[in-house]
Design a protein around this motif. Sequence first.
Motif, PDB file in Angstrom:
ATOM      1  N   LEU A 148      16.834   0.107  -2.526  1.00 18.20           N
ATOM      2  CA  LEU A 148      16.589  -1.256  -2.974  1.00 18.20           C
ATOM      3  C   LEU A 148      17.565  -1.580  -4.093  1.00 18.20           C
ATOM      4  N   SER A 149      17.923  -2.840  -4.201  1.00 18.91           N
ATOM      5  CA  SER A 149      18.668  -3.270  -5.376  1.00 18.91           C
ATOM      6  C   SER A 149      17.750  -3.186  -6.584  1.00 18.91           C
ATOM      7  N   ILE A 150      18.342  -3.128  -7.763  1.00 14.76           N
ATOM      8  CA  ILE A 150      17.535  -3.083  -8.991  1.00 14.76           C
ATOM      9  C   ILE A 150      16.627  -4.317  -9.064  1.00 14.76           C
ATOM     10  N   ALA A 151      17.180  -5.470  -8.726  1.00 19.89           N
ATOM     11  CA  ALA A 151      16.382  -6.704  -8.799  1.00 19.89           C
ATOM     12  C   ALA A 151      15.198  -6.645  -7.842  1.00 19.89           C
ATOM     13  N   ASP A 152      15.415  -6.147  -6.617  1.00 25.62           N
ATOM     14  CA  ASP A 152      14.322  -6.036  -5.657  1.00 25.62           C
ATOM     15  C   ASP A 152      13.288  -5.013  -6.122  1.00 25.62           C
ATOM     16  N   ASP A 169       0.803  -1.209   0.000  1.00 27.18           N
ATOM     17  CA  ASP A 169       0.000   0.000   0.000  1.00 27.18           C
ATOM     18  C   ASP A 169       0.843   1.269   0.000  1.00 27.18           C
ATOM     19  N   ARG A 170       2.168   1.122  -0.109  1.00 22.51           N
ATOM     20  CA  ARG A 170       3.024   2.296  -0.171  1.00 22.51           C
ATOM     21  C   ARG A 170       4.358   1.882  -0.793  1.00 22.51           C
ATOM     22  N   LEU A 171       5.124   2.876  -1.202  1.00 19.74           N
ATOM     23  CA  LEU A 171       6.444   2.589  -1.748  1.00 19.74           C
ATOM     24  C   LEU A 171       7.386   2.124  -0.648  1.00 19.74           C
ATOM     25  N   LEU A 181       5.622   4.339 -11.072  1.00 17.45           N
ATOM     26  CA  LEU A 181       6.638   5.167 -10.430  1.00 17.45           C
ATOM     27  C   LEU A 181       7.925   4.373 -10.192  1.00 17.45           C
ATOM     28  N   VAL A 182       7.787   3.142  -9.705  1.00 13.85           N
ATOM     29  CA  VAL A 182       8.962   2.312  -9.467  1.00 13.85           C
ATOM     30  C   VAL A 182       9.662   1.999 -10.786  1.00 13.85           C
ATOM     31  N   CYS A 183       8.890   1.671 -11.817  1.00 15.23           N
ATOM     32  CA  CYS A 183       9.502   1.382 -13.122  1.00 15.23           C
ATOM     33  C   CYS A 183      10.271   2.587 -13.657  1.00 15.23           C
ATOM     34  N   SER A 184       9.681   3.766 -13.507  1.00 17.17           N
ATOM     35  CA  SER A 184      10.371   4.959 -14.017  1.00 17.17           C
ATOM     36  C   SER A 184      11.670   5.198 -13.261  1.00 17.17           C
ATOM     37  N   ARG A 185      11.681   4.950 -11.951  1.00 20.66           N
ATOM     38  CA  ARG A 185      12.905   5.106 -11.175  1.00 20.66           C
ATOM     39  C   ARG A 185      13.968   4.090 -11.591  1.00 20.66           C
TER      40      ARG A 185
END
Length: 438
Positions: free
Chosen positions: A14-18, A7-9, A37-41
């Motif tokens: 985090l590692s790229i894999a995580d 429910d939140r970031l 958002l995570v994909c863009s980061r």
Amino acid sequence: MMAQKFDRLPEGPLSIADAVQHALNYCNFGRLDFCDLVCSRILQADPDNINAALIQGLSAYKRRDTARAAALLRAVTERAPGYADAHHHLGVALFYDGQHQAAAAAFAQAMALRADYAEPMAGFGDVLRLQGHKEEAFPILRHALELKPNYSPAYIPFSILCFERSLPPGAPPAERRPPRTDRPLLTMASLGNYGRFAQTVNEYVAMRLYAERYGMEFATPDWVGHHFFTLDDPAMDPRTLADFDEWLSVRDQFAEHFDGNTETPFRDRDLFLGGSPVNPMRLADRERVQGWLTPRDCWRDHLDPPVEALRRRGRTLIALHIRQTDWWDKAYTPLSLYLSWLEQAWSGFDDPVLFVSTDEPKVVAEFARYRPATSADFPRRWDGLDYLQDFHVLSQADVLAVSTGSFAMTAAALNRNATLFLRPAAENRGLESFSPWI
């Protein structure tokens, strides 16, 4: 529980894999804003990350933006032409964007890269079916199910072809009534695509009861139950896509509306629930639900002979459903529970005959002293739809013992004959009686 977990970031680095795993989880759980958002980061830090680019495409598809999804996924296949998953997901996006020929090409490329890849095989077969090439589609869909037996996007079109091939001469196809235009409309584009037959039936019942309770029309896609049961629901627009966004929240709200009352029910939209969040088999609705879920008369030649053959072997039909191969956590009911109950109860029944419905034929030998019958003893097998013959026998038994999952539980709810229903007690302490209607 899943909603709370995502429910939140995530806090902290985090590692790229995580991070990729988090993005995929957000996508699967309908947290599409977080997913994007995570994909863009990830792509800011690692512009060549193919997995993040793929998940972006999946998120666009789940937002029902199939054109954008196809563009994103095509870019992935151009950058990684050997990535079979990307070709498959491109095929799915193109399929739902109405580009069937291009979808078939993408599915074919995925299969060329991985010959035993059931998912694009199912997609390719379904394209052929919709294009009218049904004889070509049939063995492809059958093989996809052999590779992945529980894959609903293969099982639905394959089952529909089986219904069409076995329809008696002169029998009409399943009916569709015109939708009422004076009511709000609910649809479920995903009906049948996330679960097998019985789970889908429960989801259908929950949705229809919800729609009727709040004065709405319920339109359905082409699903197995519509061909099997005497249903005439309006057909939904096949271009309507499942609405995945925030689906866990929608699922929770649906359950609250179903069990309580609300002045703001869902209306004029598609619902994706990921399986029914409620047990819809309520005693107050039993008669009308059993009326809905009555097999069509045209299937009697496939359904009646197995029951009649069993009735000729004895006067009390005792049916056991034993699941042993495909439950998600492998928590199967021990055979000893059924054997112990039979040893105690068998002699008390009037001329009993035992029927064992199971996904693991090896277990039948354990019941040899009771001379059990199985689907192998049916006078006629329904090609591709024999699971419906088993389901029908369970729904006609005089005594029914269920196991893990919803298959036998749903048959129990439709059974008007049985005087005793049994299920595994807590911690497998034995079999206990129960009512399939709550």
